[in-house]
Design an enzyme around this catalytic site. Structure first.
Site, short mmCIF file in Angstrom:
data_model
loop_
_atom_site.label_atom_id
_atom_site.label_comp_id
_atom_site.label_asym_id
_atom_site.label_seq_id
_atom_site.Cartn_x
_atom_site.Cartn_y
_atom_site.Cartn_z
N ARG B 5 88.51 53.94 156.36
CA ARG B 5 88.91 52.53 156.42
C ARG B 5 88.63 51.82 155.10
O ARG B 5 89.44 51.03 154.63
CB ARG B 5 88.14 51.81 157.52
CG ARG B 5 88.43 52.26 158.91
CD ARG B 5 87.71 51.37 159.89
NE ARG B 5 86.32 51.76 160.14
CZ ARG B 5 85.38 50.95 160.62
NH1 ARG B 5 85.66 49.70 160.88
NH2 ARG B 5 84.16 51.38 160.85
N SER B 32 87.29 44.93 160.62
CA SER B 32 87.20 46.32 161.10
C SER B 32 88.21 47.24 160.42
O SER B 32 87.90 48.37 160.09
CB SER B 32 87.44 46.38 162.61
OG SER B 32 86.37 45.76 163.29
N GLU B 53 99.55 41.57 169.19
CA GLU B 53 100.08 42.75 168.50
C GLU B 53 101.60 42.82 168.54
O GLU B 53 102.24 43.26 167.58
CB GLU B 53 99.48 44.01 169.12
CG GLU B 53 97.97 44.15 168.94
CD GLU B 53 97.18 43.27 169.89
OE1 GLU B 53 97.75 42.75 170.88
OE2 GLU B 53 95.97 43.08 169.65
N HIS B 104 90.37 53.14 164.20
CA HIS B 104 89.78 53.41 165.51
C HIS B 104 90.64 54.33 166.37
O HIS B 104 90.80 54.12 167.58
CB HIS B 104 89.49 52.10 166.24
CG HIS B 104 88.38 51.30 165.59
ND1 HIS B 104 88.46 50.86 164.29
CD2 HIS B 104 87.17 50.90 166.05
CE1 HIS B 104 87.35 50.21 163.99
NE2 HIS B 104 86.55 50.23 165.02
#
Lengths: 278, 315
Positions: B5, B32, B53, B104
């Site tokens: 990331r 994140s 989203e 993730h």
């Protein structure tokens, strides 16, 4: 392509477009006449009066853009684009056929003048927001127009996009609600009520105008009013008649997605003054 | 160990300096996913879309139609599951130049539990015609994948993990979409892997080498379009394949490889991945162990595949 604000001239263009819509859906044997006919005056006002666009600079970045979020009304968009000269009217007979440039719902890569691919309801306004944000980053003063159906506002994504447009203060976004009161299964109020729809858009931070969506004077004025609003997206809430212009199609849900047969086409064209040959 | 990331965030910011058409978008997870790195440097080109989203994917498609190169990020389960139809209709169908970079992915999400453990995302994205799907094996391959995606004109899905992964490559690593990387030569069996499992397969191959077994290891970072030539060569030359991925065995890399072998050069293919179930919370190490996504698990699978090879050839 000639621009006009003359209601008589615009009405004549609208009449020709209605004729093409009916002919192409009849030839295809399927399609959506009701919601195409209810939106004719809105598209004619944009393409023949208010929108900064041209077949001569169809790819120029600063053009105004139109997004047909209610993609099933593709026939009104195709007939309008053909009337503008983006492609030949003879193409209209190929609607919904294999390898045609005119897919059942708008597909930007294949059709000159179609800016955005739609057809699955609720997705056009988000894309219009993206276009408007890209214009802003590029420093363009152009406008993005978007047409939504009333049944379509039952989709949750519409309200996500409504929030986005207000959050980013998209004054260059002007949307229209084709409020023809009907969807496939019947009256919108019976299927899943959306009222108070004007209040909802206001509550989401939009500038809202309520007009007769078949009155050219009101549509043109509403667009001018919307352009004066710089820090809010605009919703032009248009009361319309599903199947407008063909007496036996008006206000009937069955004409949402049914093609007229030969007799029905003949009768409809006669009402529109198209004569025996259409 | 390096964070994939972190390398995404850093590389995106680098690209942003060179190309003003790059924009970044996120759904309230920018810290994140690391789009926050881009956001800090280019606030005017970063768009937080809130927890929405579906709208992010649609807006990204609009950006692309307006000539921008949007990188849209959130967690893998939401990017691919919540917004699947938006990705299919607004991005895949018109071949929009949108880059979906999800973090993730997989079981190593760990303690958040099955609600956040994406075990289906590769299958979901792979099913969309025209979608490129990349699952990098380490931080350097992540940087290479981000650069390759920015160069490519069309929709791309890049799947990243929450956890840091062991380092396989160096900063000179490049990635060509559709080309795999052979990390170990071998003749007895081939491991075809993506993501974290590439490192695990290298460990398994090393262990097997101590017992005189020669295992090829192919990093199949581009799951779609798949490097079919490398798969067919592996089938022909080693006669048995083990696929390994941090994803269920339904529709992911294992199926992609099996689709090629079954039609071109049938050999035993054992697919190692997450089982067809919802797991539980736990530490990444515990969950990976429970799924058999370990050097031991891969070596056992390789022995089974080699055993089937003998049966298949009638010996």
């Amino acid at each position: 392509m000639k621009r006009t604000e003359d209601a008589g001239e615009l009405r004549e263009i609208a009449r020709r477009i209605r004729i093409e819509i009916l002919k192409m859906i009849h030839t295809a044997g399927s399609g959506h006449p009701g919601g195409s006919l209810s939106a004719v005056e809105i598209l004619v006002s944009l393409y023949f009066s208010k929108m900064n666009h041209s077949t001569k600079y169809a790819k120029r970045d600063e053009r105004d853009k139109f997004v047909l979020s209610k993609g099933h009304a593709a026939p009104v968009l195709y007939a309008t684009l053909a009337e503008c000269g983006y492609f030949s009217k003879s193409e209209l007979a190929s609607l919904r056929q294999m390898d045609s440039m005119l897919s059942g719902h708008p597909y930007a890569p294949s059709t000159p003048g179609v800016e955005i691919t739609t057809g699955s309801l609720g997705q056009g306004l988000s894309q219009a927001n993206g276009l408007a944000l890209a214009n802003r980053l590029n420093g363009y003063g152009s406008y993005v127009y978007c047409l939504l159906g009333d049944g379509e506002t039952q989709e949750g994504q519409v309200w996500e996009a409504a929030m986005t447009a207000a959050h980013y203060k998209l004054g260059s976004l002007i949307a229209f609600l084709d409020n023809n009161d009907l969807q496939i299964d019947g009256f919108v109020k019976d299927v899943m009520g959306i009222e108070p729809i004007g209040e909802k858009w206001k509550a989401f931070g939009w500038h809202v105008q309520e007009i007769d969506g078949h009155d050219f004077g009101q549509i043109l004025q509403a667009i001018e009013n919307a352009k004066m609003v710089k820090d809010q997206p605009s919703m032009v809430w248009c009361h319309t008649v599903k199947g407008k212009g063909v007496s036996f199609m008006e206000r009937l849900a069955k004409w949402h997605g049914t093609a007229p047969n030969a007799d029905e086409l003949k009768k409809a064209l006669a009402e529109l003054g198209a004569g025996g040959n259409g | 160990m390096l964070s994939l990331r972190d390398f995404y965030g850093k590389t995106l910011a680098e690209l942003g300096r060179k190309n003003k058409d790059i924009v970044a978008m996120d759904c309230d997870l920018s810290g994140s996913t690391r789009t926050s790195v881009f956001a800090k440097e280019f606030p005017e080109r970063f768009f937080n879309m809130g927890v929405a989203e579906q709208d992010m994917m649609g807006t990204a498609a609009g950006f692309a139609a307006g000539g921008k190169i949007p990188f849209a990020s959130t967690f893998a389960i939401f990017a691919t599951g919540r917004a699947w139809e938006q990705v299919r209709q607004s991005i895949g169908y018109p071949h929009a130049n949108v880059k979906i970079v999800a973090s993730h992915g997989g079981i190593t999400v760990g303690p958040d539990g099955p609600s956040h453990q994406a075990g289906e995302d590769i299958a979901l994205m792979r099913a969309i015609p025209g979608m490129t799907v990349i699952v990098p094996a380490d931080a350097h391959e992540t940087a290479a994948a981000i650069r390759a995606a920015a160069e490519y004109d069309g929709p791309v899905y890049i799947r990243l993990p929450r956890d840091k992964f062991p380092v396989i490559y160096d900063e000179k690593k490049t990635l060509t979409i559709g080309k795999s990387t052979e990390l170990r030569k071998g003749t007895d069996v081939t491991f075809i892997t993506c993501g974290l499992m590439t490192h695990v397969a290298l460990l398994a191959a090393d262990e097997m080498g101590k017992n005189g077994l020669s295992a090829r290891v192919i990093d199949m970072a581009t799951v779609k379009p798949l490097d079919s030539d490398a798969v067919i060569a592996a089938a022909r030359e080693t006669g048995a394949i083990v696929t390994a991925e941090e994803h269920t065995t339904i529709g992911g890399l294992g199926d992609a490889v099996s689709e090629v072998t079954s039609g071109h050069f049938p050999v035993p293919v054992i697919r190692v991945g997450m089982p067809d179930t919802y797991f539980s919370s736990g530490s990444p190490e515990e969950l990976v162990e429970a799924c058999g996504l370990t050097p031991r698990g891969l070596a056992d699978a390789a022995m089974r595949a080699m055993g089937m090879k003998k049966t298949a050839s009638g010996k």
